[in-house]
Design a protein around this motif. Structure first.
Motif, PDB file in Angstrom:
ATOM      1  N   GLU A 456      66.722   7.323  36.272  1.00 43.14           N
ATOM      2  CA  GLU A 456      66.384   6.874  37.629  1.00 43.14           C
ATOM      3  C   GLU A 456      67.077   7.736  38.674  1.00 43.14           C
ATOM      4  OE1 GLU A 456      63.970   5.280  38.442  1.00 43.14           O
ATOM      5  OE2 GLU A 456      63.472   4.156  36.641  1.00 43.14           O
ATOM      6  N   GLY A 457      68.322   8.112  38.389  1.00 38.33           N
ATOM      7  CA  GLY A 457      69.062   8.972  39.321  1.00 38.33           C
ATOM      8  C   GLY A 457      68.318  10.271  39.567  1.00 38.33           C
ATOM      9  N   TRP A 458      67.749  10.832  38.501  1.00 39.85           N
ATOM     10  CA  TRP A 458      67.012  12.082  38.628  1.00 39.85           C
ATOM     11  C   TRP A 458      65.811  11.905  39.565  1.00 39.85           C
ATOM     12  CZ3 TRP A 458      67.352  17.080  38.319  1.00 39.85           C
ATOM     13  CH2 TRP A 458      66.181  17.826  38.453  1.00 39.85           C
ATOM     14  N   ALA A 459      65.037  10.844  39.365  1.00 40.11           N
ATOM     15  CA  ALA A 459      63.827  10.633  40.160  1.00 40.11           C
ATOM     16  C   ALA A 459      64.185  10.419  41.632  1.00 40.11           C
ATOM     17  CB  ALA A 459      63.043   9.444  39.612  1.00 40.11           C
ATOM     18  N   VAL A 460      65.283   9.717  41.880  1.00 38.03           N
ATOM     19  CA  VAL A 460      65.717   9.438  43.248  1.00 38.03           C
ATOM     20  C   VAL A 460      66.282  10.712  43.897  1.00 38.03           C
ATOM     21  CG1 VAL A 460      67.434   8.128  44.569  1.00 38.03           C
ATOM     22  CG2 VAL A 460      66.089   6.980  42.790  1.00 38.03           C
ATOM     23  N   TYR A 461      67.019  11.485  43.104  1.00 34.64           N
ATOM     24  CA  TYR A 461      67.522  12.782  43.559  1.00 34.64           C
ATOM     25  C   TYR A 461      66.351  13.700  43.935  1.00 34.64           C
ATOM     26  CZ  TYR A 461      68.904  17.666  42.924  1.00 34.64           C
ATOM     27  OH  TYR A 461      69.064  19.031  43.090  1.00 34.64           O
ATOM     28  N   ALA A 462      65.277  13.664  43.119  1.00 33.66           N
ATOM     29  CA  ALA A 462      64.127  14.542  43.346  1.00 33.66           C
ATOM     30  C   ALA A 462      63.516  14.313  44.731  1.00 33.66           C
ATOM     31  CB  ALA A 462      63.077  14.339  42.256  1.00 33.66           C
ATOM     32  N   GLU A 463      63.461  13.065  45.178  1.00 30.76           N
ATOM     33  CA  GLU A 463      62.892  12.761  46.504  1.00 30.76           C
ATOM     34  C   GLU A 463      63.643  13.531  47.593  1.00 30.76           C
ATOM     35  OE1 GLU A 463      63.813   8.621  46.623  1.00 30.76           O
ATOM     36  OE2 GLU A 463      62.639   8.215  44.820  1.00 30.76           O
ATOM     37  N   THR A 464      64.964  13.463  47.530  1.00 35.08           N
ATOM     38  CA  THR A 464      65.793  14.101  48.553  1.00 35.08           C
ATOM     39  C   THR A 464      65.779  15.614  48.414  1.00 35.08           C
ATOM     40  OG1 THR A 464      67.185  12.141  48.645  1.00 35.08           O
ATOM     41  CG2 THR A 464      68.153  14.189  49.471  1.00 35.08           C
ATOM     42  N   MET A 465      65.860  16.086  47.172  1.00 32.45           N
ATOM     43  CA  MET A 465      65.901  17.524  46.926  1.00 32.45           C
ATOM     44  C   MET A 465      64.614  18.207  47.416  1.00 32.45           C
ATOM     45  SD  MET A 465      64.642  19.973  44.646  1.00 32.45           S
ATOM     46  CE  MET A 465      64.095  19.093  43.182  1.00 32.45           C
ATOM     47  N   MET A 466      63.472  17.573  47.219  1.00 33.95           N
ATOM     48  CA  MET A 466      62.207  18.171  47.653  1.00 33.95           C
ATOM     49  C   MET A 466      62.160  18.282  49.175  1.00 33.95           C
ATOM     50  SD  MET A 466      60.448  19.112  45.041  1.00 33.95           S
ATOM     51  CE  MET A 466      58.669  19.117  45.284  1.00 33.95           C
ATOM     52  N   LEU A 467      62.677  17.254  49.842  1.00 31.15           N
ATOM     53  CA  LEU A 467      62.699  17.292  51.301  1.00 31.15           C
ATOM     54  C   LEU A 467      63.639  18.399  51.800  1.00 31.15           C
ATOM     55  CD1 LEU A 467      61.011  15.333  52.960  1.00 31.15           C
ATOM     56  CD2 LEU A 467      63.112  14.139  53.567  1.00 31.15           C
ATOM     57  N   GLU A 468      64.797  18.498  51.168  1.00 35.13           N
ATOM     58  CA  GLU A 468      65.761  19.552  51.518  1.00 35.13           C
ATOM     59  C   GLU A 468      65.119  20.927  51.432  1.00 35.13           C
ATOM     60  OE1 GLU A 468      69.949  17.846  49.567  1.00 35.13           O
ATOM     61  OE2 GLU A 468      68.684  19.200  48.434  1.00 35.13           O
ATOM     62  N   ASN A 469      64.221  21.086  50.455  1.00 30.85           N
ATOM     63  CA  ASN A 469      63.600  22.395  50.246  1.00 30.85           C
ATOM     64  C   ASN A 469      62.332  22.615  51.053  1.00 30.85           C
ATOM     65  OD1 ASN A 469      65.091  24.117  48.071  1.00 30.85           O
ATOM     66  ND2 ASN A 469      65.282  21.981  47.451  1.00 30.85           N
ATOM     67  N   GLY A 470      62.059  21.685  51.951  1.00 27.31           N
ATOM     68  CA  GLY A 470      60.966  21.910  52.899  1.00 27.31           C
ATOM     69  C   GLY A 470      59.662  21.214  52.577  1.00 27.31           C
ATOM     70  N   TRP A 471      59.629  20.388  51.543  1.00 22.45           N
ATOM     71  CA  TRP A 471      58.405  19.619  51.283  1.00 22.45           C
ATOM     72  C   TRP A 471      58.165  18.704  52.485  1.00 22.45           C
ATOM     73  CZ3 TRP A 471      54.266  19.628  48.281  1.00 22.45           C
ATOM     74  CH2 TRP A 471      53.429  18.491  48.289  1.00 22.45           C
TER      75      TRP A 471
END
Ligand code: ZN
Ligand code: ZN
Length: 589
Positions: A456-471
């Motif tokens: 679950e941590g990975w999936a939640v991290y992915a939301e933030t990480m994608m935004l950080e990278n400009g999604w």
């Protein structure tokens, strides 16, 4: 949330692990190889004994053996469980931990935690005494006759053996339940009743068309009828318990002491419950402040400059409501999600976030009917031991729901929010992680005893990480809805602690969810219910994300100029679905 873990080929992975050791085998590493292979033999023996001892768990993990056995849940069985853990913990201690390679050190600790946890569940938590929902043979029966581990005729014969003693099973369960909670009694009724379908038309039709002899068919049909009666009797007894004024119920609230222990065994995180609670409270203020700033900027665009409410939380809510009016239609949701998965795949390649292998099968499809109605979408994997199958991103068919229900779901998963859903469930959240687990994990232990905090941590991290990278092109709407997702995730941790440790009232919790986390009435109701029948699991989302963020920071510092985000992701995911706390020890020093 993901439904099952993924399998991998042991042969390929053994080769992978060995090739990582480098081309030259000096004497030290060759002795490590032989220690490792001895440990792998131990693992194989341990796992086989484990699935034999817990045959119902073997079914859910797709082991394909011991399915004929149904354990009768009486006092003898619980004594056996305790002894099983003790014997194997002693046996584990004879393995030379310090001489193992890094990946097998992690496996050693996962086995140790699993056995200690089993023992604690059995001897201390004693769910069997208070949770009537822990007795249910319908799910395993379904998998016994539908998994592809053997031809249908053989599966039906195995099912026939498995359900021979269902009457004894449920009678023993009723004697074991001594202090139920009301909430788990209601859940036990609902889930056992819901599972009756398993013994319905699809099964009787399979029996009719099978190659079983007339006697075998007759015997199996009788057992099916007997099983349906056993389940109905169990449900009836539970309903009587609820109605009987003399029944002694215990509270569904776990209390601080048990909560701390369950947190330790289930999450395997470096946070203590208090640390996570305090961090969540602190971060809540951060996200609410950021949301207020964004909502003020968006106010004129979405309200034609109406007068602003004085209360900042009310202002945020108003802007969210306006944004939520922009959403897909019931008939277009599936195409929207297919399109998003495609764009997200392209994005992770273009931005160099993963060594992305576009050949793996990720299928976006309408959710199977029996999973429908719980959430808009989920990720669905084949069980770890099962050798074939695709990874599915399932989407509920909203055209089959009443118009008002579909509308409220679509507002919640509006044009912005639905992107985080796809990121979380599919790309690069659960589906991508599951596929790494499938193709990269060097050891089956991490797949069969997978850690929910990591997943679950990975999936939640992915939301933030994608935004950080400009999604999302840094759009303020995307940022606002992202922050709302974070409030939901950290809110899960906050309410779980407040309910089970601080004994807070339903009113307080509901007010928090509604006013401070901006949740809709139906979400609030569902979340309260979930928090009364689960404990600790709601903390896994934010605990996991926070640990990954902290690990990334430390890894970055350690690697210096050699750091890249892709390298971090590849290394992190290469350890499989293991606790982040153990992965950390392998990644930073
Ligand atoms: Zn999830
Ligand atoms: Zn609408």
């Amino acid at each position: 949330m993901p439904k099952y873990s993924v399998i991998f080929s042991i042969i390929v992975l053994v080769l992978f692990a060995f090739s990582c050791r480098g081309p030259v085998l000096n004497s030290a590493s060759s002795s490590k190889v032989s220690t490792d292979s001895a440990f792998r033999d131990f693992e194989t023996r341990f796992l086989d004994a484990y699935w034999q001892h817990y045959p119902s768990s073997a079914v859910f993990i797709g082991y394909g053996k011991y399915y004929e056995r149904l354990v009768i849940p009486d006092s003898v069985a619980y004594q056996d469980n305790s002894r099983f853990s003790t014997v194997w913990l002693d046996s584990l201690k004879t393995q030379p931990y310090s001489e193992l390679s890094d990946n097998l050190k992690i496996s050693y600790r996962i086995i140790e935690n699993q056995l200690q946890s089993d023992k604690w569940y059995n001897d201390t938590l004693k769910q069997q005494e208070w949770n009537p929902a822990s007795f249910n043979i319908t799910g395993e029966s379904y998998y016994i006759y539908t998994q592809p581990y053997a031809p249908l005729d053989q599966r039906l014969r195995i099912l026939s053996q498995h359900i021979t003693n269902t009457d004894r099973y449920y009678k023993a369960a009723l004697r074991t339940i001594t202090v139920p909670t009301r909430e788990h009694t209601e859940l036990g009724i609902k889930q056992n009743e819901g599972g009756l379908d398993v013994f319905g038309f699809a099964l009787t039709d399979s029996i009719a068309h099978s190659g079983l002899s007339a006697e075998e068919k007759d015997s199996l049909r009788k057992k099916v009828v007997g099983t349906v009666i056993a389940i109905k009797n169990y449900v009836h007894a539970l309903k009587n318990m609820l109605a009987d004024k003399k029944t002694k119920f215990r509270s569904f609230r776990l209390g601080k002491e048990l909560y701390d222990q369950k947190f330790h065994y289930d999450l395997v995180t470096s946070y203590s419950p208090e640390e996570l609670f305090r961090k969540s409270e602190k971060d809540k203020i951060f996200y609410q402040t950021e949301m207020y700033r964004i909502a003020q900027d968006l106010w004129p665009i979405y309200t034609r400059n109406k007068e602003r409410p004085k209360d900042s939380l009310a202002l945020i809510q108003f802007v969210i409501d306006q944004i939520s009016l922009h959403h897909a239609q019931p008939s277009t949701v599936i195409d929207t999600l297919k399109e998003q998965v495609h764009s997200l795949q392209k994005f992770v390649i273009d931005k160099n976030l993963f060594n992305y292998d576009s050949s793996f099968p990720l299928v976006v499809r309408i959710m199977p009917a029996f999973q429908s109605g719980v959430s808009l979408a989920n990720a669905d994997f084949v069980p770890p031991y099962q050798k074939s199958g695709a990874t599915y991103f399932n989407v509920d068919d909203l055209t089959r729901l009443p118009g008002t229900k579909a509308e409220s779901t679509l507002r919640e998963y509006n044009n912005y929010s639905i992107q985080f859903l796809t990121i979380h469930e599919a790309m690069p959240g659960h589906c991508l992680q599951g596929i790494y687990s499938n193709t990269h994990t060097p050891d089956i232990i991490k797949a069969v005893f997978q850690n929910g905090t990591m997943i679950e941590g990975w999936a939640v991290y992915a939301e933030t990480m994608m935004l950080e990278n400009g999604w999302g092109n840094h759009s303020p709407e995307m940022q606002l809805i992202h922050d709302k997702w974070k409030l939901r995730e950290l809110g899960n941790a906050i309410i779980d602690y407040r309910i089970h440790c601080l004994n807070e009232s339903k009113e307080n919790i509901e007010s928090f969810l509604k006013n401070e986390a901006f949740q809709t009435p139906s979400q609030v109701e569902e979340k309260w219910h979930r928090a009364t029948v689960s404990q600790v699991q709601l903390c896994s989302y934010y605990a996991g994300m926070s640990e990954i963020m902290a690990l990334r920071e430390d890894y970055k510092n350690e690697m210096g100029t050699r750091y890249s985000l892709k390298d971090f992701h590849e290394r992190f995911l290469s350890y499989g679905s293991a606790p982040i706390k153990y992965i950390r020890e392998m990644m930073v020093h």
